[in-house]
Design a protein around this motif. Structure first.
Motif, PDB file in Angstrom:
ATOM      1  N   GLY A  59      -7.136 -45.825  -2.414  1.00 25.76           N
ATOM      2  CA  GLY A  59      -6.435 -45.145  -1.334  1.00 25.76           C
ATOM      3  C   GLY A  59      -5.763 -43.872  -1.808  1.00 25.76           C
ATOM      4  N   SER A  60      -5.125 -43.185  -0.885  1.00 22.89           N
ATOM      5  CA  SER A  60      -4.506 -41.906  -1.252  1.00 22.89           C
ATOM      6  C   SER A  60      -3.063 -41.821  -0.749  1.00 22.89           C
ATOM      7  CB  SER A  60      -5.318 -40.753  -0.648  1.00 22.89           C
ATOM      8  OG  SER A  60      -5.218 -40.793   0.757  1.00 22.89           O
ATOM      9  N   LEU A  61      -2.308 -40.977  -1.441  1.00 21.56           N
ATOM     10  CA  LEU A  61      -0.897 -40.759  -1.099  1.00 21.56           C
ATOM     11  C   LEU A  61      -0.645 -39.264  -0.983  1.00 21.56           C
ATOM     12  CD1 LEU A  61       1.221 -42.802  -3.684  1.00 21.56           C
ATOM     13  CD2 LEU A  61       0.788 -43.382  -1.317  1.00 21.56           C
ATOM     14  N   ARG A  62       0.205 -38.909  -0.082  1.00 22.80           N
ATOM     15  CA  ARG A  62       0.730 -37.548  -0.041  1.00 22.80           C
ATOM     16  C   ARG A  62       2.210 -37.679   0.313  1.00 22.80           C
ATOM     17  NH1 ARG A  62      -2.166 -33.390  -1.137  1.00 22.80           N
ATOM     18  NH2 ARG A  62      -1.133 -31.410  -0.829  1.00 22.80           N
ATOM     19  N   LEU A  63       3.066 -37.256  -0.609  1.00 23.06           N
ATOM     20  CA  LEU A  63       4.509 -37.450  -0.433  1.00 23.06           C
ATOM     21  C   LEU A  63       5.200 -36.089  -0.454  1.00 23.06           C
ATOM     22  CD1 LEU A  63       4.810 -40.390  -2.995  1.00 23.06           C
ATOM     23  CD2 LEU A  63       4.655 -40.592  -0.514  1.00 23.06           C
ATOM     24  N   LEU A  64       5.950 -35.799   0.585  1.00 26.29           N
ATOM     25  CA  LEU A  64       6.621 -34.497   0.750  1.00 26.29           C
ATOM     26  C   LEU A  64       5.627 -33.348   0.595  1.00 26.29           C
ATOM     27  CD1 LEU A  64       9.870 -35.207  -1.337  1.00 26.29           C
ATOM     28  CD2 LEU A  64       9.597 -35.386   1.129  1.00 26.29           C
ATOM     29  N   GLY A  65       4.405 -33.601   0.964  1.00 19.93           N
ATOM     30  CA  GLY A  65       3.371 -32.567   0.871  1.00 19.93           C
ATOM     31  C   GLY A  65       2.707 -32.486  -0.487  1.00 19.93           C
ATOM     32  N   TYR A  66       3.135 -33.303  -1.451  1.00 15.63           N
ATOM     33  CA  TYR A  66       2.569 -33.266  -2.803  1.00 15.63           C
ATOM     34  C   TYR A  66       1.578 -34.404  -3.018  1.00 15.63           C
ATOM     35  CZ  TYR A  66       6.612 -30.289  -3.835  1.00 15.63           C
ATOM     36  OH  TYR A  66       7.548 -29.298  -3.826  1.00 15.63           O
ATOM     37  N   ASP A  67       0.610 -34.138  -3.884  1.00 14.92           N
ATOM     38  CA  ASP A  67      -0.347 -35.165  -4.276  1.00 14.92           C
ATOM     39  C   ASP A  67       0.092 -35.711  -5.645  1.00 14.92           C
ATOM     40  OD1 ASP A  67      -2.426 -36.693  -5.134  1.00 14.92           O
ATOM     41  OD2 ASP A  67      -3.910 -35.079  -5.183  1.00 14.92           O
ATOM     42  N   PRO A  68       0.611 -36.931  -5.706  1.00 12.08           N
ATOM     43  CA  PRO A  68       1.153 -37.442  -6.981  1.00 12.08           C
ATOM     44  C   PRO A  68       0.097 -37.680  -8.066  1.00 12.08           C
ATOM     45  CG  PRO A  68       1.796 -38.835  -5.127  1.00 12.08           C
ATOM     46  CD  PRO A  68       0.744 -37.909  -4.630  1.00 12.08           C
ATOM     47  N   SER A  69      -1.175 -37.622  -7.712  1.00 11.38           N
ATOM     48  CA  SER A  69      -2.182 -37.821  -8.762  1.00 11.38           C
ATOM     49  C   SER A  69      -2.333 -36.553  -9.606  1.00 11.38           C
ATOM     50  CB  SER A  69      -3.531 -38.220  -8.159  1.00 11.38           C
ATOM     51  OG  SER A  69      -4.009 -37.183  -7.349  1.00 11.38           O
ATOM     52  N   ASP A  70      -1.755 -35.443  -9.132  1.00 10.18           N
ATOM     53  CA  ASP A  70      -1.775 -34.201  -9.904  1.00 10.18           C
ATOM     54  C   ASP A  70      -0.464 -34.103 -10.689  1.00 10.18           C
ATOM     55  OD1 ASP A  70      -2.931 -31.204 -10.044  1.00 10.18           O
ATOM     56  OD2 ASP A  70      -0.744 -31.146  -9.864  1.00 10.18           O
ATOM     57  N   HIS A  71      -0.576 -33.866 -12.006  1.00  9.80           N
ATOM     58  CA  HIS A  71       0.608 -33.908 -12.872  1.00  9.80           C
ATOM     59  C   HIS A  71       1.693 -32.927 -12.418  1.00  9.80           C
ATOM     60  CE1 HIS A  71       2.949 -34.511 -16.479  1.00  9.80           C
ATOM     61  NE2 HIS A  71       2.979 -33.205 -16.661  1.00  9.80           N
ATOM     62  N   GLY A  72       1.291 -31.698 -12.142  1.00 17.99           N
ATOM     63  CA  GLY A  72       2.262 -30.675 -11.751  1.00 17.99           C
ATOM     64  C   GLY A  72       2.933 -31.012 -10.430  1.00 17.99           C
ATOM     65  N   GLU A  73       2.136 -31.477  -9.478  1.00 14.03           N
ATOM     66  CA  GLU A  73       2.699 -31.810  -8.172  1.00 14.03           C
ATOM     67  C   GLU A  73       3.616 -33.037  -8.263  1.00 14.03           C
ATOM     68  OE1 GLU A  73       0.378 -31.612  -4.641  1.00 14.03           O
ATOM     69  OE2 GLU A  73      -1.140 -30.338  -5.544  1.00 14.03           O
ATOM     70  N   LYS A  74       3.242 -33.950  -9.164  1.00  6.86           N
ATOM     71  CA  LYS A  74       4.083 -35.148  -9.344  1.00  6.86           C
ATOM     72  C   LYS A  74       5.466 -34.759  -9.873  1.00  6.86           C
ATOM     73  CE  LYS A  74       3.141 -38.050 -12.620  1.00  6.86           C
ATOM     74  NZ  LYS A  74       2.293 -39.002 -13.357  1.00  6.86           N
ATOM     75  N   ARG A  75       5.498 -33.813 -10.807  1.00  5.67           N
ATOM     76  CA  ARG A  75       6.791 -33.341 -11.338  1.00  5.67           C
ATOM     77  C   ARG A  75       7.635 -32.718 -10.236  1.00  5.67           C
ATOM     78  NH1 ARG A  75       7.943 -32.020 -16.771  1.00  5.67           N
ATOM     79  NH2 ARG A  75       8.932 -30.105 -16.091  1.00  5.67           N
ATOM     80  N   ALA A  76       6.975 -31.893  -9.423  1.00  2.00           N
ATOM     81  CA  ALA A  76       7.699 -31.231  -8.329  1.00  2.00           C
ATOM     82  C   ALA A  76       8.204 -32.270  -7.331  1.00  2.00           C
ATOM     83  CB  ALA A  76       6.776 -30.230  -7.644  1.00  2.00           C
ATOM     84  N   LEU A  77       7.385 -33.266  -7.064  1.00  2.95           N
ATOM     85  CA  LEU A  77       7.781 -34.332  -6.140  1.00  2.95           C
ATOM     86  C   LEU A  77       8.981 -35.103  -6.685  1.00  2.95           C
ATOM     87  CD1 LEU A  77       7.384 -36.494  -3.890  1.00  2.95           C
ATOM     88  CD2 LEU A  77       5.672 -37.545  -5.356  1.00  2.95           C
ATOM     89  N   ARG A  78       8.926 -35.429  -7.981  1.00  2.00           N
ATOM     90  CA  ARG A  78       9.999 -36.248  -8.566  1.00  2.00           C
ATOM     91  C   ARG A  78      11.359 -35.545  -8.531  1.00  2.00           C
ATOM     92  NH1 ARG A  78       7.128 -39.239 -13.797  1.00  2.00           N
ATOM     93  NH2 ARG A  78       6.149 -40.891 -12.590  1.00  2.00           N
ATOM     94  N   ARG A  79      11.346 -34.203  -8.506  1.00  2.00           N
ATOM     95  CA  ARG A  79      12.619 -33.472  -8.375  1.00  2.00           C
ATOM     96  C   ARG A  79      13.288 -33.771  -7.043  1.00  2.00           C
ATOM     97  NH1 ARG A  79      10.048 -29.193 -11.199  1.00  2.00           N
ATOM     98  NH2 ARG A  79      11.058 -28.979 -13.212  1.00  2.00           N
ATOM     99  N   ARG A  80      12.499 -34.122  -6.044  1.00  2.00           N
ATOM    100  CA  ARG A  80      13.039 -34.296  -4.685  1.00  2.00           C
ATOM    101  C   ARG A  80      13.056 -35.762  -4.258  1.00  2.00           C
ATOM    102  NH1 ARG A  80       9.428 -30.433  -1.219  1.00  2.00           N
ATOM    103  NH2 ARG A  80      10.774 -31.211   0.436  1.00  2.00           N
ATOM    104  N   LEU A  81      12.929 -36.629  -5.259  1.00  2.42           N
ATOM    105  CA  LEU A  81      12.814 -38.065  -4.998  1.00  2.42           C
ATOM    106  C   LEU A  81      14.065 -38.796  -5.486  1.00  2.42           C
ATOM    107  CD1 LEU A  81      10.334 -40.011  -4.219  1.00  2.42           C
ATOM    108  CD2 LEU A  81      10.067 -40.305  -6.666  1.00  2.42           C
ATOM    109  N   GLY A  82      14.474 -39.811  -4.754  1.00  2.00           N
ATOM    110  CA  GLY A  82      15.535 -40.688  -5.229  1.00  2.00           C
ATOM    111  C   GLY A  82      15.028 -42.121  -5.158  1.00  2.00           C
ATOM    112  N   TYR A  83      15.324 -42.922  -6.167  1.00  2.00           N
ATOM    113  CA  TYR A  83      14.798 -44.292  -6.185  1.00  2.00           C
ATOM    114  C   TYR A  83      15.843 -45.248  -6.742  1.00  2.00           C
ATOM    115  CZ  TYR A  83      11.877 -48.251  -7.715  1.00  2.00           C
ATOM    116  OH  TYR A  83      11.346 -49.500  -7.914  1.00  2.00           O
ATOM    117  N   LEU A  84      16.021 -46.340  -6.041  1.00  2.00           N
ATOM    118  CA  LEU A  84      16.883 -47.416  -6.542  1.00  2.00           C
ATOM    119  C   LEU A  84      16.021 -48.663  -6.725  1.00  2.00           C
ATOM    120  CD1 LEU A  84      19.748 -48.650  -7.111  1.00  2.00           C
ATOM    121  CD2 LEU A  84      19.731 -49.341  -4.717  1.00  2.00           C
TER     122      LEU A  84
END
Lengths: 250, 255
Positions: A59-84
């Protein structure tokens, strides 16, 4: 049409031969989204996948417009992510401030913004008077609030909370729901919980998971309607919950 | 004209009064001052090592992760120093190269316990951070290896062995450390990493001793150095594979 912050298509998660999530589809915009379900339904696995800890088996994911399977996009996504996480590991000798600051630094927030952001996050969870206390001296509820503080320190656009109210007293839960509503006004909050009253009070939308599938999705009011004429459960939401589960398993 | 009472309750709720008295702006300014004061009072001072690491690594987050390495805490460092000091003593007493045999084992265990689930309390959370866990793993491993090399050199100098033995442990230490790293990252367990490293090193010592009839062969035989280095390179390759984004053991971690 409002942009979706979470787009999940055909998400499948397997651990060895066990399939935990079966081809989930999910699209979420701004708001507070409650995930309900019995133990082993796949809520934590779904949250870990959205938090980019687990890679989808399919399957596929797109989070905040980013594709987490791409290293660069995953980094950008993680800046805007909060997780508990459900079980928050912590360094016993860290103070509350140090712990929240550590994760602000790991999220690569701009240096000048880190300390004011840490102060604001600690204030938001009402731990100002314990900011300099060592984590080993805090109660379970306080530790949970420290975990929430690190999750919101970067003002995330996508906030993922696994059982956030476990250990909080009723007054703290009321304050916490207010925090959820504030963040959900602009961003997306996904909350996994066992407590149906949290869903009724804070969530704009709710989903019910069972055995790796989403068996219901709607507003809390829709879930209440599902429970009409069903007598298992102490509150209208609980009756809706048990009714949907019974229907899914029938 | 509307009459505005001067009590606090009214002013707190009345935008006109707040604008007239400049209270909103004052509130914002006071808020900023309070945030600044709280940050100064609540934040602990950053240590010299962390500040230096931050400058070298150009990442305050990575520097903080480095100074919190479980196998670089003071108690661990003191324990390592104590073991090597005992090694120096026994080396003098028995005239056998215990320092050379101990140094790789100590480094391997320290590397295995530098990062991972069950070792780093906030490991799951750190999987979602912008600073990747691979960066953390690399920086911590290099620091642990560097420190253990310094300890090994100091202990070797004090044990006054032949030059071949003094430096003979460096290549095996690299291999044992790389083996621990590969095993710990592949199995996602510090205990497995440490056990594999210790067993591997014990087998190397016993195997080379059986072939040559002397215990120090594992660190004294120059012919073994290329073997150790090749082993280290292979283990580093396994570690890179184990932490790459293209694989997931048991359908698990993303990286």
């Amino acid at each position: 049409m409002a942009m979706s912050n979470v787009e999940v298509r055909g998400l499948t998660q397997r651990f060895g031969r066990t399939e935990v999530l079966h081809g989930l589809d999910l699209e979420l915009g701004a708001g507070v989204f409650g995930l309900l379900g019995p133990n082993g339904a796949g809520k934590t696995t779904l949250l870990r996948t959205l938090a980019t800890i687990l890679r989808p088996s399919d399957g596929s994911l797109r989070l905040l417009g980013y594709d987490p399977s791409d290293h660069g996009e995953k980094r950008a996504l993680r800046r805007r992510l909060g997780y508990l996480p459900q079980s928050l590991g912590y360094y016993p000798n860290f103070t509350v401030f140090e712990f929240v600051e550590y994760f602000a630094l790991l999220k690569e927030m701009p240096s000048r913004e880190v300390r004011p952001a840490v102060v604001r996050a600690i204030e938001r969870v009402g731990l100002e008077d314990r900011a300099r206390s060592k984590l080993r001296t805090l109660s379970g509820g306080m530790l949970r609030r420290v975990g929430i503080a690190q999750a919101v320190v970067n003002e995330p656009d996508l906030l993922l909370l696994d059982e956030p109210t476990a250990g909080l007293d009723p007054e703290q839960r009321v304050g916490f729901r207010q925090l959820l509503r504030e963040i959900g006004a602009d961003g997306t909050v996904v909350v996994s919980t066992h407590l149906v009253e949290d869903v009724g009070a804070a969530c704009t939308e709710v989903a019910l998971m069972d055995k790796g599938r989403m068996v219901f999705r709607g507003t809390p009011e829709d879930l209440v309607v599902q429970g009409q004429g069903h007598d298992v459960g102490d509150s209208p939401l609980e009756r809706g919950y048990t009714s949907v589960l019974a229907g899914a398993r029938a | 004209m509307q009459c505005h009472p001067r009590d606090e309750g009214h002013v707190a709720a009345c935008a006109d009064c707040q604008a007239r008295w400049g209270l909103a702006a004052l509130d914002v300014r006071l808020g900023r001052v309070w945030t600044g004061v709280a940050a100064e009072v609540w934040a602990p001072s950053v240590g010299r090592v962390e500040r230096l690491a931050g400058q070298l690594l150009r990442s305050p987050g990575l520097a903080r992760a480095l100074v919190n390495t479980p196998s670089l805490v003071l108690s661990w460092i003191l324990a390592s120093a104590l073991v090597l000091a005992l090694g120096v003593f026994v080396t003098h007493s028995t005239d056998r190269p215990w320092v050379a045999l101990l140094a790789p084992a100590l480094a391997g265990v320290a590397i295995a316990y530098s990062y991972g689930p069950g070792v780093d309390p906030a490991w799951e959370l750190s999987q979602t951070m912008t600073v990747s866990d691979r960066q953390v793993l690399l920086v911590r491993s290099l620091a642990v290896f560097g420190l253990n090399t310094l300890f090994g050199l100091a202990a070797s100098v004090f044990s006054a062995q032949a030059v071949g033995l003094t430096l003979g442990w460096l290549a095996p230490m690299a291999m044992v450390s790389a083996l621990a790293l590969a095993a710990a990252t592949t199995a996602r367990s510090a205990n497995v990493g440490a056990a594999v490293a210790l067993c591997g090193w014990a087998m190397a010592i016993l195997g080379s001793a059986a072939g040559t009839d002397y215990l120090t062969a594992a660190v004294a035989e120059g012919a073994l150095i290329p073997v150790y280095l090749a082993g280290a390179v292979a283990c580093v390759a396994v570690t890179l594979w184990a932490t790459s984004g293209s694989r997931s053991i048991g359908g698990v971690l993303w990286r």
